[in-house]
Write a protein that holds these residues in place. Structure first.
Motif, PDB file in Angstrom:
ATOM      1  N   SER A   1      -1.271  10.639  -1.562  1.00 49.50           N
ATOM      2  CA  SER A   1      -1.614  10.913  -0.164  1.00 49.50           C
ATOM      3  C   SER A   1      -3.119  11.028   0.038  1.00 49.50           C
ATOM      4  O   SER A   1      -3.650  10.668   1.098  1.00 49.50           O
ATOM      5  CB  SER A   1      -0.925  12.194   0.308  1.00 49.50           C
ATOM      6  OG  SER A   1      -1.327  13.311  -0.476  1.00 49.50           O
TER       7      SER A   1
ATOM      8  N   TYR B   1      -4.858   7.843   1.158  1.00 44.81           N
ATOM      9  CA  TYR B   1      -4.741   7.485   2.578  1.00 44.81           C
ATOM     10  C   TYR B   1      -5.745   8.275   3.424  1.00 44.81           C
ATOM     11  O   TYR B   1      -6.256   7.757   4.421  1.00 44.81           O
ATOM     12  CB  TYR B   1      -3.314   7.749   3.071  1.00 44.81           C
ATOM     13  CG  TYR B   1      -2.271   6.957   2.315  1.00 44.81           C
ATOM     14  CD1 TYR B   1      -2.285   5.566   2.307  1.00 44.81           C
ATOM     15  CD2 TYR B   1      -1.267   7.598   1.595  1.00 44.81           C
ATOM     16  CE1 TYR B   1      -1.336   4.833   1.605  1.00 44.81           C
ATOM     17  CE2 TYR B   1      -0.312   6.884   0.897  1.00 44.81           C
ATOM     18  CZ  TYR B   1      -0.359   5.502   0.897  1.00 44.81           C
ATOM     19  OH  TYR B   1       0.579   4.784   0.190  1.00 44.81           O
TER      20      TYR B   1
ATOM     21  N   TYR C   1       0.807  -1.217   0.000  1.00 39.88           N
ATOM     22  CA  TYR C   1       0.000   0.000   0.000  1.00 39.88           C
ATOM     23  C   TYR C   1       0.844   1.273   0.000  1.00 39.88           C
ATOM     24  O   TYR C   1       0.292   2.368   0.004  1.00 39.88           O
ATOM     25  CB  TYR C   1      -0.942   0.000   1.212  1.00 39.88           C
ATOM     26  CG  TYR C   1      -1.958  -1.122   1.188  1.00 39.88           C
ATOM     27  CD1 TYR C   1      -2.862  -1.245   0.139  1.00 39.88           C
ATOM     28  CD2 TYR C   1      -2.003  -2.072   2.207  1.00 39.88           C
ATOM     29  CE1 TYR C   1      -3.784  -2.279   0.108  1.00 39.88           C
ATOM     30  CE2 TYR C   1      -2.925  -3.105   2.187  1.00 39.88           C
ATOM     31  CZ  TYR C   1      -3.811  -3.206   1.139  1.00 39.88           C
ATOM     32  OH  TYR C   1      -4.723  -4.227   1.101  1.00 39.88           O
TER      33      TYR C   1
END
Length: 408
Positions: A15, A18, A10
């Protein structure tokens, strides 16, 4: 070390993915209300069981056009803004229910909260696709799916603890948990531009209607049908047939054994998602979907005739869970690689609506069937339906190979 290597897959994603992962975790951790909705309507608000069922069905009916609208809006407007706006409506509904005394006014508030929560999912699905390259697609959706299940593990337990004496607190926790994910998305998901990658012309935006999209791609029509059957049988089995089977086979201990099966499924999904993502990365999404349908049908067959052998029940649930993970890992990547970026929201919405409709039909058939025949007969009917769907997947895969030859 093995676990670390599995989760290393992962690394390297954008970003924003996430942030969406964490948003899915805390949002689903806050979903304390929906597993208890029947009990809330019946025990806290004074509705009869029949009235509670009718209310839940009515909300489900309103969800269908709301999902289609959410899909269309996801393709036309800013997806991040849509998610934030839908979340704020949901949060407002939860918090009003939490800070005001219990009463039947809560029903429309919860209905509106539920409908707006449903409307945002096409935007979520499409945004994950936009933020990942075709090569990252399985890992991105795997991470998103894992986040949702991590949140759902704690929600039913916490909700059950609060239901009897602190129901208002459950609403407040749901509201603030959802709000926390909304804040994260609003402030930290800044770049929602489409990731660059070798997606081929299938993902290029096109100015055609949804009807034309399906007319020109019969493989997509077959995909919607096959996945609708997979989802409908799974939902019917998990929400109705398995609880009824446990009750018939074990009597008063049925609820306890059902809880342990649910825990095995939840643990299997959390462990199996990253493992399957890494181990099966070379298998095409279309084949994953076919394998998922096969293993779910096999698992339900074993469970239906396991009798009072709990070891066989646990083995069956693990097989079902494996099929569930495979279906989840293949579903959205299949859509995003074959559907223009301009239609991802609508395709996701159409697929979800078909799944919801077929699920409702299966629940009605199973519910009425349970009143007039032994439960094993109902299992045989739906298992037969599942086997036919596994065979239908062969036709879908052939059509897909012909329709989307550049992906092979």
């Amino acid at each position: 070390m093995i676990a670390l290597n599995i989760f290393k897959q992962y690394k390297g994603l954008r970003s924003e993915l996430y942030i969406l992962f964490w948003g899915r975790v805390v949002t689903n951790m806050g979903a304390l209300i929906w597993p208890m909705m029947t009990l809330i309507l019946k025990n806290k608000l004074g509705y009869t069981a029949g009235e509670a069922a009718n209310l839940i069905l009515l909300v489900g009916i309103f969800m269908l056009p709301a999902t289609l609208l959410g899909g269309r809006m996801a393709d036309r407007f800013n997806k991040k803004t849509l998610i934030v706006c839908c979340d704020l409506v949901t949060v407002a509904g939860y918090l009003l229910c939490g800070f005001l005394p219990n009463g039947r006014f809560m029903v429309p508030l919860l209905a509106i909260s539920s409908i707006f929560a449903q409307m945002e999912w096409p935007s979520y699905d499409a945004l994950v696709a936009n933020l990942s390259t075709p090569e990252e697609r399985e890992r991105a959706y795997s991470l998103n799916y894992l986040g949702g299940n991590l949140g759902l593990v704690l929600a039913p337990t916490l909700g059950g603890m609060l239901f009897e004496n602190h129901l208002n607190l459950a609403f407040i926790i749901s509201g603030f948990a959802t709000l926390s994910s909304t804040v994260l998305i609003f402030f930290f998901v800044k770049d929602i531009s489409v990731s660059k990658g070798e997606g081929g012309f299938y993902e290029e935006e096109k100015k055609i209607s949804t009807r034309e999209l399906f007319k020109n791609a019969p493989a997509l029509v077959m995909f919607v049908v096959c996945m609708g059957i997979v989802y409908a049988i799974y939902d019917m089995a998990v929400s109705f047939m398995i609880p009824l089977t446990m009750d018939n086979n074990f009597g008063e201990k049925g609820a306890f054994y059902l809880g342990t099966l649910t825990s095995v499924n939840a643990l299997g999904v959390i462990i199996g998602t990253p493992v399957c993502t890494a181990a099966l990365s070379k298998i095409r999404d279309c084949r994953k979907l076919h394998m998922g349908a096969f293993f779910e049908t096999l698992g339900f067959t074993l469970l239906a005739f396991s009798g009072k052998h709990m070891i066989m029940c646990y083995l069956s649930v693990l097989i079902i869970t494996f099929g569930e993970v495979l279906s989840s890992l293949g579903r959205q990547p299949y859509i995003t690689r074959r559907v223009p970026a301009s239609h991802r929201g609508r395709m996701s919405a159409v697929t979800r609506v078909n799944e919801m409709l077929l699920s409702g039909v299966c629940l009605l058939v199973a519910g009425h069937g349970a009143d007039i025949m032994p439960i094993n007969y109902i299992w045989v009917f739906f298992i037969g339906f599942g086997i036919l769907n596994v065979l239908l997947f062969f036709a879908m895969r052939a059509a897909d190979r012909k329709q989307f030859s550049e992906l092979y």
